[in-house]
Design a protein around this motif. Structure first.
Motif, PDB file in Angstrom:
ATOM      1  N   ALA A  71       4.177  62.481  73.914  1.00 22.67           N
ATOM      2  CA  ALA A  71       2.718  62.136  72.748  1.00 22.67           C
ATOM      3  C   ALA A  71       2.337  61.231  72.545  1.00 22.67           C
ATOM      4  CB  ALA A  71       3.417  63.661  72.274  1.00 22.67           C
ATOM      5  N   VAL A  72       1.262  61.299  71.919  1.00 22.84           N
ATOM      6  CA  VAL A  72       0.521  60.534  70.701  1.00 22.84           C
ATOM      7  C   VAL A  72      -0.572  61.300  70.036  1.00 22.84           C
ATOM      8  CG1 VAL A  72      -1.321  58.629  71.091  1.00 22.84           C
ATOM      9  CG2 VAL A  72       0.035  58.446  73.020  1.00 22.84           C
ATOM     10  N   CYS A  73       0.270  60.765  68.602  1.00 18.38           N
ATOM     11  CA  CYS A  73      -0.746  61.613  67.330  1.00 18.38           C
ATOM     12  C   CYS A  73      -1.417  60.328  66.714  1.00 18.38           C
ATOM     13  CB  CYS A  73       0.507  61.680  66.500  1.00 18.38           C
ATOM     14  SG  CYS A  73       0.030  62.909  64.993  1.00 18.38           S
ATOM     15  N   HIS A  74      -2.919  60.297  67.203  1.00 18.42           N
ATOM     16  CA  HIS A  74      -3.537  58.867  66.946  1.00 18.42           C
ATOM     17  C   HIS A  74      -4.459  58.842  65.431  1.00 18.42           C
ATOM     18  CE1 HIS A  74      -6.379  55.228  67.421  1.00 18.42           C
ATOM     19  NE2 HIS A  74      -7.066  56.380  68.174  1.00 18.42           N
ATOM     20  N   GLN A  75      -3.258  58.351  64.970  1.00 25.37           N
ATOM     21  CA  GLN A  75      -4.493  58.384  63.615  1.00 25.37           C
ATOM     22  C   GLN A  75      -4.725  56.802  62.922  1.00 25.37           C
ATOM     23  OE1 GLN A  75      -3.183  61.607  61.642  1.00 25.37           O
ATOM     24  NE2 GLN A  75      -2.758  62.581  63.681  1.00 25.37           N
ATOM     25  N   CYS A 105      -4.532  51.474  77.471  1.00 24.99           N
ATOM     26  CA  CYS A 105      -2.850  51.795  78.227  1.00 24.99           C
ATOM     27  C   CYS A 105      -2.104  52.669  78.435  1.00 24.99           C
ATOM     28  CB  CYS A 105      -2.470  51.049  76.828  1.00 24.99           C
ATOM     29  SG  CYS A 105      -2.567  49.157  75.984  1.00 24.99           S
ATOM     30  N   LEU A 106      -2.585  53.511  78.275  1.00 22.91           N
ATOM     31  CA  LEU A 106      -2.301  55.644  78.500  1.00 22.91           C
ATOM     32  C   LEU A 106      -2.879  55.559  79.768  1.00 22.91           C
ATOM     33  CD1 LEU A 106      -3.263  57.206  75.274  1.00 22.91           C
ATOM     34  CD2 LEU A 106      -0.771  57.058  76.273  1.00 22.91           C
ATOM     35  N   HIS A 107      -3.881  55.438  80.422  1.00 28.47           N
ATOM     36  CA  HIS A 107      -4.607  54.896  81.685  1.00 28.47           C
ATOM     37  C   HIS A 107      -3.240  53.992  82.582  1.00 28.47           C
ATOM     38  CE1 HIS A 107      -7.487  55.118  85.528  1.00 28.47           C
ATOM     39  NE2 HIS A 107      -6.813  53.631  85.261  1.00 28.47           N
ATOM     40  N   ALA A 108      -3.418  53.216  81.977  1.00 31.49           N
ATOM     41  CA  ALA A 108      -2.569  52.222  83.216  1.00 31.49           C
ATOM     42  C   ALA A 108      -0.765  52.941  82.989  1.00 31.49           C
ATOM     43  CB  ALA A 108      -2.675  50.606  82.191  1.00 31.49           C
ATOM     44  N   ALA A 109      -0.576  53.616  81.948  1.00 31.61           N
ATOM     45  CA  ALA A 109       0.446  53.949  81.978  1.00 31.61           C
ATOM     46  C   ALA A 109       0.658  55.358  82.841  1.00 31.61           C
ATOM     47  CB  ALA A 109       1.180  54.220  80.994  1.00 31.61           C
ATOM     48  N   GLY A 110      -0.657  55.705  83.056  1.00 33.55           N
ATOM     49  CA  GLY A 110      -0.868  57.097  83.842  1.00 33.55           C
ATOM     50  C   GLY A 110       0.220  58.824  83.440  1.00 33.55           C
ATOM     51  N   PHE A 111      -0.281  58.306  82.079  1.00 31.23           N
ATOM     52  CA  PHE A 111      -0.402  58.970  80.665  1.00 31.23           C
ATOM     53  C   PHE A 111      -0.625  60.243  80.797  1.00 31.23           C
ATOM     54  CE2 PHE A 111      -0.640  60.838  76.621  1.00 31.23           C
ATOM     55  CZ  PHE A 111       0.904  61.019  75.905  1.00 31.23           C
ATOM     56  N   ASP A 112      -0.004  61.143  80.865  1.00 25.71           N
ATOM     57  CA  ASP A 112      -0.494  62.700  80.977  1.00 25.71           C
ATOM     58  C   ASP A 112      -0.167  64.038  80.166  1.00 25.71           C
ATOM     59  OD1 ASP A 112       1.687  63.005  82.062  1.00 25.71           O
ATOM     60  OD2 ASP A 112       1.048  63.924  83.960  1.00 25.71           O
ATOM     61  N   GLY A 113       0.645  63.181  78.919  1.00 25.29           N
ATOM     62  CA  GLY A 113       1.016  64.333  77.696  1.00 25.29           C
ATOM     63  C   GLY A 113       0.179  64.937  76.421  1.00 25.29           C
ATOM     64  N   ARG A 114       0.765  65.109  75.640  1.00 27.84           N
ATOM     65  CA  ARG A 114      -0.136  65.227  74.451  1.00 27.84           C
ATOM     66  C   ARG A 114      -1.186  64.269  73.660  1.00 27.84           C
ATOM     67  NH1 ARG A 114      -3.236  70.350  73.281  1.00 27.84           N
ATOM     68  NH2 ARG A 114      -1.573  71.413  73.635  1.00 27.84           N
ATOM     69  N   ILE A 115      -2.013  64.610  73.020  1.00 33.44           N
ATOM     70  CA  ILE A 115      -2.679  63.173  72.145  1.00 33.44           C
ATOM     71  C   ILE A 115      -3.193  64.480  71.441  1.00 33.44           C
ATOM     72  CG2 ILE A 115      -4.110  61.423  72.282  1.00 33.44           C
ATOM     73  CD1 ILE A 115      -4.472  61.150  74.949  1.00 33.44           C
ATOM     74  N   VAL A 116      -3.168  64.582  69.765  1.00 36.00           N
ATOM     75  CA  VAL A 116      -3.643  64.623  68.791  1.00 36.00           C
ATOM     76  C   VAL A 116      -4.380  63.340  68.288  1.00 36.00           C
ATOM     77  CG1 VAL A 116      -3.175  65.716  66.965  1.00 36.00           C
ATOM     78  CG2 VAL A 116      -1.898  66.430  68.888  1.00 36.00           C
ATOM     79  N   LEU A 117      -5.842  63.687  68.002  1.00 41.01           N
ATOM     80  CA  LEU A 117      -6.734  62.518  67.253  1.00 41.01           C
ATOM     81  C   LEU A 117      -6.758  63.451  65.344  1.00 41.01           C
ATOM     82  CD1 LEU A 117      -8.846  60.262  66.860  1.00 41.01           C
ATOM     83  CD2 LEU A 117     -10.239  61.724  68.111  1.00 41.01           C
ATOM     84  N   ALA A 118      -6.687  61.980  64.833  1.00 41.55           N
ATOM     85  CA  ALA A 118      -7.169  62.713  63.685  1.00 41.55           C
ATOM     86  C   ALA A 118      -8.352  62.596  64.033  1.00 41.55           C
ATOM     87  CB  ALA A 118      -6.633  61.588  62.108  1.00 41.55           C
ATOM     88  N   ILE A 203      -6.230  67.475  71.712  1.00 39.62           N
ATOM     89  CA  ILE A 203      -6.624  68.451  70.282  1.00 39.62           C
ATOM     90  C   ILE A 203      -7.249  67.552  69.302  1.00 39.62           C
ATOM     91  CG2 ILE A 203      -6.163  69.239  68.179  1.00 39.62           C
ATOM     92  CD1 ILE A 203      -4.114  70.858  70.491  1.00 39.62           C
ATOM     93  N   ALA A 204      -8.276  67.383  68.824  1.00 37.84           N
ATOM     94  CA  ALA A 204      -9.137  66.167  66.904  1.00 37.84           C
ATOM     95  C   ALA A 204      -8.361  67.450  66.196  1.00 37.84           C
ATOM     96  CB  ALA A 204     -10.275  66.919  68.177  1.00 37.84           C
ATOM     97  N   LEU A 205      -7.767  66.597  65.089  1.00 37.57           N
ATOM     98  CA  LEU A 205      -8.067  67.382  63.809  1.00 37.57           C
ATOM     99  C   LEU A 205      -9.090  66.995  63.144  1.00 37.57           C
ATOM    100  CD1 LEU A 205      -3.888  67.639  63.758  1.00 37.57           C
ATOM    101  CD2 LEU A 205      -5.791  69.898  64.995  1.00 37.57           C
ATOM    102  N   ARG A 206     -10.194  67.891  62.645  1.00 39.52           N
ATOM    103  CA  ARG A 206     -11.181  67.678  61.640  1.00 39.52           C
ATOM    104  C   ARG A 206     -10.429  67.753  60.648  1.00 39.52           C
ATOM    105  NH1 ARG A 206     -16.380  69.864  65.418  1.00 39.52           N
ATOM    106  NH2 ARG A 206     -15.807  67.818  66.889  1.00 39.52           N
ATOM    107  N   TYR A 207      -9.711  67.432  59.657  1.00 36.02           N
ATOM    108  CA  TYR A 207      -9.590  67.159  58.323  1.00 36.02           C
ATOM    109  C   TYR A 207     -10.312  66.526  57.457  1.00 36.02           C
ATOM    110  CZ  TYR A 207      -5.492  64.202  60.619  1.00 36.02           C
ATOM    111  OH  TYR A 207      -4.275  64.276  61.205  1.00 36.02           O
ATOM    112  N   HIS A 208     -10.123  68.022  56.366  1.00 36.59           N
ATOM    113  CA  HIS A 208     -10.980  68.325  55.525  1.00 36.59           C
ATOM    114  C   HIS A 208     -10.684  67.397  54.258  1.00 36.59           C
ATOM    115  CE1 HIS A 208     -14.539  71.049  56.451  1.00 36.59           C
ATOM    116  NE2 HIS A 208     -13.486  70.992  57.415  1.00 36.59           N
ATOM    117  N   ASN A 209     -11.585  67.485  52.664  1.00 33.17           N
ATOM    118  CA  ASN A 209     -10.736  66.493  51.630  1.00 33.17           C
ATOM    119  C   ASN A 209      -9.028  66.147  51.864  1.00 33.17           C
ATOM    120  OD1 ASN A 209     -13.549  67.218  51.969  1.00 33.17           O
ATOM    121  ND2 ASN A 209     -13.619  64.828  50.238  1.00 33.17           N
TER     122      ASN A 209
END
Length: 350
Positions: A71-75, A105-118, A203-209
């Motif tokens: 999985a990738v957690c993109h912060q 890079c994920l595309h080139a690696a054939g990644f199909d796991g979970r991505i969580v975006l900040a 999943i995109a997590l819309r952080y508040h303050n």
């Protein structure tokens, strides 16, 4: 779980790393240590995580970092309103182009796991408003002339009547009103496009303050809580723009990190955007006053309401957290008062 955390040396990312390590996950971090956010190597890096200090646009490094990842957690991102429009290239480079490079890079690696975006509540622009005659309406952007004249509250674009602010939900249309906001929405779009093509749950997590320990202390990109705290510690009154009555949802970084773990653990069908908020709104003046009381109890130091404001900022943004509670089983735990007391002595990042 084997998780790649981008921006894992930063304010929020480092707390995510700590919580993942604590529960036994294998964590690999990529972080640029951007000089506008880091003046030195952070002392709080987790000894049980693996760190790669590199730019996400260095595709050879990213490709190697993806080996064995579930999985990738993109912060990673440049955050905050910035100084002026001259920051546009930096925000697009570090938010949009870096995200595109990661996804390539994920595309080139054939990644199909979970991505969580900040992501961020800034994608909404101003919050949600209701006119007594016209129902839910979109507040128009404010002008420098309005701010200079002290006209802070939005009015109905149809009849000019005063509007009442309501919690914004994920169903609200996006309306980014500054450079940072535009790049965060583009990140959401890029990740969603990747997910659709690869069957990867996003999943995109819309952080508040967000506030809490490890916030950067004194930079133009620091959060308002850190800026206010630095002023009070220096014996200066925190300067509050407008009339101080603008409302936000302040959420502790511990809760935001827990939300990321909840998103990583979500069932495969869970995807889309989620507000990460407490469900309670407080004014900016309330927050500044709470910090004055917590840091300098018994003193006469009080916030200074200075008027004015920034055109790229908005009046009221606070959220409904219902969707995150129902789908991710996430609820915040740190109350505003307790969080502000803790923040008064939390270590900040130099």
């Amino acid at each position: 779980m084997r998780v790649l955390v981008t921006g894992g040396a930063g304010f929020i990312g480092s707390h995510i790393v700590d919580q993942l390590v604590e529960r036994g996950d294998h964590v690999r971090v990529i972080d640029l240590l951007h000089p506008k956010a880091h003046h030195a190597m952070p002392a709080y890096l987790n000894d049980d995580a693996e760190y790669l200090f590199a730019d996400l646009r260095e595709t050879s490094v990213v490709t190697g970092a993806l080996a064995g990842i579930d999985a990738v957690c993109h912060q990673a991102a440049m955050v905050g309103l910035g100084v002026d429009f001259g920051d546009v290239t930096g925000y697009v480079d570090h938010n949009d182009r870096a995200t595109a490079a990661l996804l390539g890079c994920l595309h080139a690696a054939g990644f199909d796991g979970r991505i969580v975006l900040a992501s961020s509540m800034v994608v909404y622009g101003d919050g949600q408003y209701r006119c007594s005659a016209h129902g839910v309406v979109r507040a128009l952007p404010r002008s420098a002339h309005d701010l200079a004249a002290g006209r802070y509250e939005p009015s109905c674009p149809s009849c000019g009547a005063a509007l009442g602010a309501e919690p914004v939900t994920e169903a609200a249309a996006a309306d980014p009103r500054n450079i940072y906001a535009a790049t965060k929405l583009h990140q959401e779009h890029l990740c969603a496009a990747y997910g659709r093509e690869h069957g990867s749950p996003v999943i995109a997590l819309r952080y508040h303050n967000v506030y809490g320990p490890r916030m950067p202390r004194d930079t133009p990109y620091a959060g308002v809580a850190a800026i206010f705290r630095s002023a009070v510690e220096g014996g200066r009154a925190p300067q509050v723009f407008e009339d101080g009555r603008q409302r936000r949802d302040f959420i502790h970084v511990d809760d935001v990190a827990r939300a990321n773990l909840a998103a990583l653990d979500a069932p495969a069908h869970a995807s889309g955007a989620f507000n990460i908020a407490t469900g309670e709104s407080h004014t900016v003046l309330e927050m500044a006053s709470a910090l004055c009381s917590a840091i300098a109890p018994g003193s006469s130091l009080e916030p200074a309401v200075v008027g004015g404001g920034r055109v790229g900022d908005v009046r009221h943004v606070f959220a409904s957290p219902d969707l995150a509670r129902q789908t991710l089983h996430f609820c915040s735990r740190v109350p505003f008062g307790d969080g502000m007391l803790r923040f008064a002595t939390d270590p900040l990042r130099a």
